[in-house]
Structure formats: C-alpha cells, structure tokens
Design an enzyme around this catalytic site. Structure first.
Site, short mmCIF file in Angstrom:
data_model
loop_
_atom_site.label_atom_id
_atom_site.label_comp_id
_atom_site.label_asym_id
_atom_site.label_seq_id
_atom_site.Cartn_x
_atom_site.Cartn_y
_atom_site.Cartn_z
N CYS A 158 -24.86 1.77 -15.47
CA CYS A 158 -23.87 2.80 -15.51
C CYS A 158 -24.51 4.13 -15.58
CB CYS A 158 -22.54 2.55 -16.26
SG CYS A 158 -21.42 4.12 -16.19
N ASP B 199 -10.25 4.88 -2.66
CA ASP B 199 -9.01 5.27 -3.67
C ASP B 199 -9.62 5.87 -5.00
OD1 ASP B 199 -9.89 3.17 -5.26
OD2 ASP B 199 -7.77 2.84 -5.72
N CYS C 47 -12.80 0.43 -15.64
CA CYS C 47 -13.19 1.77 -15.46
C CYS C 47 -12.08 2.55 -15.46
CB CYS C 47 -14.10 1.96 -14.56
SG CYS C 47 -15.37 3.54 -14.62
N GLU D 290 0.79 -1.35 0.13
CA GLU D 290 -0.09 -0.15 -0.21
C GLU D 290 0.68 1.29 0.08
OE1 GLU D 290 -2.85 0.22 -0.66
OE2 GLU D 290 -3.48 -1.80 -0.41
N CYS E 56 -16.22 -0.25 -21.54
CA CYS E 56 -17.56 -0.73 -20.96
C CYS E 56 -17.83 -2.12 -21.48
CB CYS E 56 -18.37 0.45 -21.45
SG CYS E 56 -17.76 2.24 -20.75
N CYS F 93 -17.25 -4.50 -18.82
CA CYS F 93 -18.03 -3.93 -17.53
C CYS F 93 -19.19 -4.67 -17.18
CB CYS F 93 -18.23 -2.50 -17.31
SG CYS F 93 -18.76 -1.73 -15.80
N TYR G 47 -7.25 6.40 3.33
CA TYR G 47 -7.22 5.14 2.59
C TYR G 47 -6.55 4.33 2.92
CZ TYR G 47 -5.70 2.10 -0.87
OH TYR G 47 -5.30 0.97 -1.60
#
Length: 302
Positions: A219, A148, A203, A47, A210, A213, A130
């Site tokens: 969406c 995030d 995305c 991270e 798309c 997705c 975060y």
DNA sequence: AAGACGTGGAC
DNA sequence: TGTCCAAGTCT
C-alpha cells in the site's frame, strides 16, 4: 507526466489481483443480491438502494421489494406513488421514482429483462456510470471498471498513496482503474466485487484496519507513512433547516396517508411558509407529489 | 461543473 | 451536539 501517472506506472496491477481476490473468497459477505437467485433485477434493485445508503439499511427494504415486485414488470404495473411509498425512509426518494421508470423502460423496451448491454443500461433512468458497470459486472459477469466510492478510496491509498480520492471522479482515476482491471472477464468481475468489498470492510474512510488488508505491504499510502489528506476540504452535507429536510417531512406525511392530504395537514410539518411552499413545489416538480385539487395532494398515481 | 438531493448511525 | 460518512445521479 503527472504524479498520478508516474505513481501508476510504477504499480504492477497483476500483483494486486491474486491477494485481493483471494481475500474476497474468504471474506465476502453473504448479501442477498449476491446470491444466484437474485438475478439481474435483484442486482439492479440493490444498486439503486445502495446509492449513498449503507448496506444495513438496505437489507430489509431489499427483501420487501423483491418479495412484492419479483420482476420489473411487476413494479411497472403499479403507480409510481407505490414505489415512493414502499421506499419508506431509505432517503433520496427520487431513486424510487427512477427505479419505477427504469422498470417501465425495461418492460417496454427490453421485453421485461434487465439488459446486459452497458449502453442500454446507461440509458435507463437513474442508471449512471457506476450502476451500469455494476449491473453488467455483477449480474452478467462482464469486464467493466466499477468505480464507486469504495474502489476509489482503495486505489487512492494502495496505488496513489493518498488518504482520499478527489471529490469528483477524474480521468486519471478512470485510466488507473482501466489499467488495473484484469484482462480475463471472469477475473475482472471478481476483482470489481473484491475491491469494493475491501473498501467497505477494511480500507474504510475512517479507521482503516490495515492489519486485515491483503495488500498492506504494497500500500503506497501506508508506505508513505499515512499522510493526511491535504486537498480541498471534502464537502460536508448540511441538512438541518434545509429544503431537503422540509421535503422529507412533507413526503413522510404523504407516504403515511392512503388518502389525499390537505394543505393544512402539510402546513403542520414546517412553520416557515415560504420555504414550505418552495419544498412542496419542488416535490411536485420532481414528480414525487401530485396535486389532486386546489390545496390537496397525494403520491403520484402514475 | 458545483450543488441539490434524505436519512440515520458512529464517534 | 455537530461532523462525517454511506455501492451516485442529474442538471
């Protein structure tokens, strides 16, 4: 009622959970920090490295760090300058300093174990909203809103119907994330990872796919006809000619040298003396560079 | 609460 | 070449 709230009120979060988590099951990348053997320390190291840095550049550094410092106490036992040196060209080297400081705090305050408590994580150097949520969620399976840049973009598009989220995270975004978070702890943790992965792989900021997705039919941005971003310009980052660039050049010299470096050597990296001095002073003030004697510098020994 | 803070890849 | 972007944090 704001537009965001109105939009959110119309969206059924539970309708998104199944398609997104199911997509994740079949499309998640096999990243080393997602494997069980990574442990909470591995998650935390990843991270820190991933803050503002692409996965592809983190992968080799991550492997090196975990091999060299498999536990927080191993890193804490070394001078902070070794962390800065091993950080290499990952960028934002203050992260290395903070990760070293976090390892020390974990060793001293938490018996060498990465804490699982969100507030205790947040209290560690370099751990913000975060990262605390990410470690608690990914390493310990807890239920947290993990917001995030990927998740924010997914929510902005899928729910709010806009191309990009605001520059800074807003209260409205936090409310939306909380409302969409599944009730069940394990499902929430999977949701956090899945929405991040969707933003990272499908995305994406430019050129979203798309067709791949799992929630394209729902969406809001797509349904609205992909309206272009119309808010304030998304602030770009200048770099060439800035103090940041000079700092980078100076630190690169210090990293490569295992001996203290003289002023003359540092002077060679940048010809403008005022800016050069300011950059060096900044590095010293940040604790990234340590003055040894008059006109001699090195990476910090502690 | 804007702005500082690295680096490199993609287009 | 220049701009945008990448799992943010700190002040």
């Amino acid at each position: 009622m704001t537009t965001d709230t109105a939009t959110a009120a119309r969206t059924d979060g539970t309708a998104l959970h199944l398609p997104v988590t199911a997509w994740f099951e079949g499309n998640a990348r096999d990243l080393p920090w997602r494997r069980p053997e990574a442990g909470a320390w591995g998650v935390m190291v990843s991270e820190f490295m991933l803050q503002q840095t692409p996965v592809s550049r983190v992968l080799p550094m991550y492997e090196q760090w975990l091999a060299r410092w498999p536990r927080p106490a191993d890193l804490a036992a070394e001078p902070s300058g070794e962390a800065v040196r091993a950080w290499g060209r990952l960028g934002y080297p203050r992260r290395a300093l903070r990760l070293h400081a976090a390892a020390s705090a974990i060793t001293e305050r938490h018996g060498g174990e990465v804490p699982s408590d969100h507030a205790e994580l947040l209290a560690l150097p370099g751990v913000g909203e975060y990262t605390a949520a990410a470690v608690a969620s990914f390493a310990y399976g807890q239920r947290h809103t993990v917001l995030d840049t990927n998740v924010r973009r997914v929510f902005a598009r899928a729910v709010s119907g806009v191309q990009y989220p605001p520059n800074a995270t807003t209260a409205a975004e936090r409310r939306l994330a909380r409302r969409l978070l599944p009730d069940d702890e394990a499902t929430a943790a999977r949701w956090a990872a899945a929405t991040m992965e969707l933003g990272a792989l499908v995305c994406v900021a430019r050129g979203p796919e798309c067709g791949r997705c799992p929630i394209a039919e729902r969406c809001a941005w797509r349904l609205a006809g992909f309206p272009e971003h119309d808010g304030p310009p998304r602030r770009g980052q200048s770099y060439a000619g800035t103090d940041r660039q000079v700092r980078g050049k100076l630190l690169a010299v210090l990293r490569e040298s295992h001996e203290p470096v003289t002023q003359a050597t540092l002077d060679a990296v940048w010809d403008e003396p005022v800016q050069r001095a300011r950059a060096l002073d900044g590095l010293v003030a940040d604790g990234l560079v340590e003055p040894v004697a008059q006109g001699v510098y090195r990476l910090p020994l502690e």
